[in-house]
Scaffold this active site. Structure first.
Site, short mmCIF file in Angstrom:
data_model
loop_
_atom_site.label_atom_id
_atom_site.label_comp_id
_atom_site.label_asym_id
_atom_site.label_seq_id
_atom_site.Cartn_x
_atom_site.Cartn_y
_atom_site.Cartn_z
CG MET A 38 48.34 46.06 34.13
SD MET A 38 47.64 44.46 34.56
CE MET A 38 48.15 43.48 33.17
CE1 TYR A 40 59.96 43.39 31.68
CE2 TYR A 40 58.94 42.95 29.57
CZ TYR A 40 60.01 42.82 30.44
OH TYR A 40 61.13 42.14 30.04
CG LEU A 41 55.84 51.18 30.93
CD1 LEU A 41 56.19 52.60 31.36
CD2 LEU A 41 54.33 51.03 30.77
N GLY A 44 54.03 50.45 22.51
CA GLY A 44 52.57 50.61 22.51
C GLY A 44 52.15 51.56 23.63
CG HIS A 45 52.66 50.37 27.71
ND1 HIS A 45 53.51 49.29 27.74
CD2 HIS A 45 51.47 49.92 28.19
CE1 HIS A 45 52.88 48.24 28.25
NE2 HIS A 45 51.64 48.58 28.52
CD GLN A 69 43.69 44.01 34.96
OE1 GLN A 69 43.40 45.10 35.43
NE2 GLN A 69 44.20 43.87 33.74
N GLY A 155 44.62 51.61 24.58
CA GLY A 155 45.04 51.04 23.30
C GLY A 155 43.96 50.14 22.71
CG ASP A 158 44.20 45.33 25.86
OD1 ASP A 158 44.25 44.16 26.20
OD2 ASP A 158 45.22 46.05 25.76
P1 AMP Z 1 48.71 46.91 29.80
O1 AMP Z 1 49.94 47.41 30.49
O2 AMP Z 1 48.92 45.69 28.98
O3 AMP Z 1 47.52 46.81 30.74
O4 AMP Z 1 48.32 48.04 28.74
C1 AMP Z 1 48.12 49.36 29.14
C2 AMP Z 1 47.51 50.12 28.00
O5 AMP Z 1 48.39 50.08 26.88
C3 AMP Z 1 46.17 49.53 27.54
O6 AMP Z 1 45.28 50.59 27.21
C4 AMP Z 1 46.57 48.75 26.32
O7 AMP Z 1 45.52 48.59 25.38
C5 AMP Z 1 47.67 49.62 25.76
N1 AMP Z 1 48.53 48.83 24.88
C6 AMP Z 1 49.17 47.68 25.16
N2 AMP Z 1 49.81 47.21 24.08
C7 AMP Z 1 49.56 48.08 23.07
C8 AMP Z 1 49.92 48.13 21.70
N3 AMP Z 1 50.67 47.20 21.12
N4 AMP Z 1 49.47 49.18 20.96
C9 AMP Z 1 48.69 50.13 21.53
N5 AMP Z 1 48.32 50.13 22.82
C10 AMP Z 1 48.74 49.12 23.59
#
Ligand code: AMP
Length: 290
Positions: A38, A40-41, A44-45, A69, A155, A158
Site C-alpha cells: 500500500m 509509503y515504503l 520491510g517492503h 480492506q 511479510g 501480517d
Molecule cells: P503494506 O504496505 O502494509 O500492506 O505491506 C505490504 C507488504 O509488506 C505485506 O506483505 C506486509 O506484510 C509487508 N511488510 C510490512 N511491514 C513489514 C515488516 N516490518 N517486515 C516484513 N514485511 C513487512
C-alpha cells in the site's frame, strides 16, 4: 520488452497495459515476482523486493491503498502516501515495474465480487476488523489475475494475511508460489510499519514495549514455560505498563489454524494488536521448540 531489463523502472497505471506486459513476459518464459504493497515504503517492503529480485527475472511492486480492506471508521483517508519517495526506493533496489492504479481503475463502478476465506479469517485481526480480509483476499486475487506472477512475496508482519493468502491459493488452484518473508524491525525492536508514521515522539518510544513483551514471552518459552495463560499474563502486564496503550487482542494460537491453544506443543504464534494513542499496531512472534 527487452527495454524493461535495460532501461529505467517503468510505472504502469492501467490494467490493460499491465496485462499486456505480463502476458509478453510470460510468453517469453520470464519469471515474475510480485510484491503487493500500500506504499509509503520502508525497509520491510524493500526486503520483500530484494527477495523477489533474487528469485525472478522481473519484479513488480504494486502500490495500491485498497479501499475495500478498510472499515468505515479506519484510516483510509489519512493513510500516509509518498509517491516520489516510493519510486526512488523501488528504483534503488532494482525493481523493474511499479503497478500503481487508481481505485476507479481497480473497482470501476458497480463492483460486486468479493473473495471470502472462512474460518482462518475469523480470528485475531479478522475478528476486530470485520471485512478486512475479504478486502485483502479480493485485491490480492485481482492483482494475481492482472499480473500472473510466478511468485508473490508477503511479510510475516501480517502473519494472518499470509495464511489467508496461502489458503486462497490452494482453494482456487492458483499456480503461484507464496513466499513468506521475515519481519523487519527498527533497531529498538519495533516492527516496521507505514502506520508507525502516526506515532508521536512519546508513543514511538512506548511502542517498543510491544516487541519487548513478545521477547519476554519467547524467553520464558525457551526456558521451558508451556502454559499459554502464564505467558499471556506476562505479556499483558508488560503492555498495561505502556501509557495510553489499549490492547485489541493478545493471543497465543495454533500457527496453522490460528485457534487459541492452552498448552503449547512444538509451535505456536503469539500475536497482538495494541492501540497506542490513536495508532493500532500489530506484532507477532513464533514460539518453536528447537
Ligand atoms: P503494506 O504496505 O502494509 O500492506 O505491506 C505490504 C507488504 O509488506 C505485506 O506483505 C506486509 O506484510 C509487508 N511488510 C510490512 N511491514 C513489514 C515488516 N516490518 N517486515 C516484513 N514485511 C513487512
Amino acid at each position: 520488452l527487452e527495454g524493461l531489463f535495460i532501461f529505467a523502472m517503468k510505472i504502469i497505471t492501467t490494467i490493460a497495459e499491465m496485462k499486456a506486459i505480463t502476458k509478453e513476459l510470460t510468453c517469453c518464459g520470464k519469471s515474475i515476482g510480485l510484491v503487493p504493497t500500500m506504499g509509503y515504503l520502508h525497509h520491510g517492503h524493500l526486503s520483500l523486493m530484494q527477495a523477489s529480485i533474487g528469485q525472478n527475472s522481473c519484479t513488480i511492486v504494486s502500490i495500491f491503498v485498497n479501499p475495500t480492506q478498510f472499515g468505515p471508521r479506519e484510516d483510509l483517508a489519512t493513510y500516509p502516501q509518498d509517491a516520489a519517495g516510493d519510486e526512488e526506493k523501488c528504483r534503488s533496489v532494482g525493481v523493474n515495474l511499479i503497478f500503481r492504479p487508481s481505485a476507479s481503475e481497480i473497482y470501476g463502478s458497480h463492483y460486486q465480487t468479493f473473495v471470502e476465506v472462512n474460518q482462518i479469517s475469523n480470528h485475531l485481526c479478522g475478528k476486530s476488523r470485520p471485512g478486512h480480509f475479504r478486502g485483502v483476499a479480493t485485491i490480492v486475487l485481482k492483482l494475481f489475475n492482472i499480473i500472473s506472477p510466478t511468485r508473490a512475496y508477503f511479510g510475516l508482519k501480517d502473519y494472518q494475511q499470509v495464511q489467508i493468502i496461502r489458503r486462497m491459493v490452494r482453494d482456487f488452484n492458483l499456480d503461484i508460489e507464496i513466499v513468506p518473508c521475515p519481519i523487519v524491525r527498527e533497531s529498538d525492536g519495533l516492527a516496521m510499519s507505514s502506520r508507525n508514521a502516526y506515532l508521536n515522539a512519546e508513543d514511538r518510544i512506548h511502542a517498543t514495549g510491544l516487541y519487548d513483551s513478545l521477547k519476554t514471552a519467547s524467553d520464558l518459552f525457551t526456558a521451558g514455560e508451556r502454559r499459554s495463560s502464564h505467558l499471556l499474563d506476562v505479556i499483558t502486564t508488560r503492555i498495561e505498563r505502556i501509557p495510553d496503550a489499549k490492547p485489541d487482542y493478545i493471543k497465543i494460537v495454533d500457527s496453522q489454524t490460528l485457534e487459541d491453544i492452552e498448552e503449547i506443543g512444538d509451535q505456536a504464534l503469539v500475536a497482538l494488536a495494541v492501540r497506542i494513542g490513536k495508532t493500532r499496531l500489530i506484532d507477532s512472534i513464533i514460539l518453536k521448540n528447537n
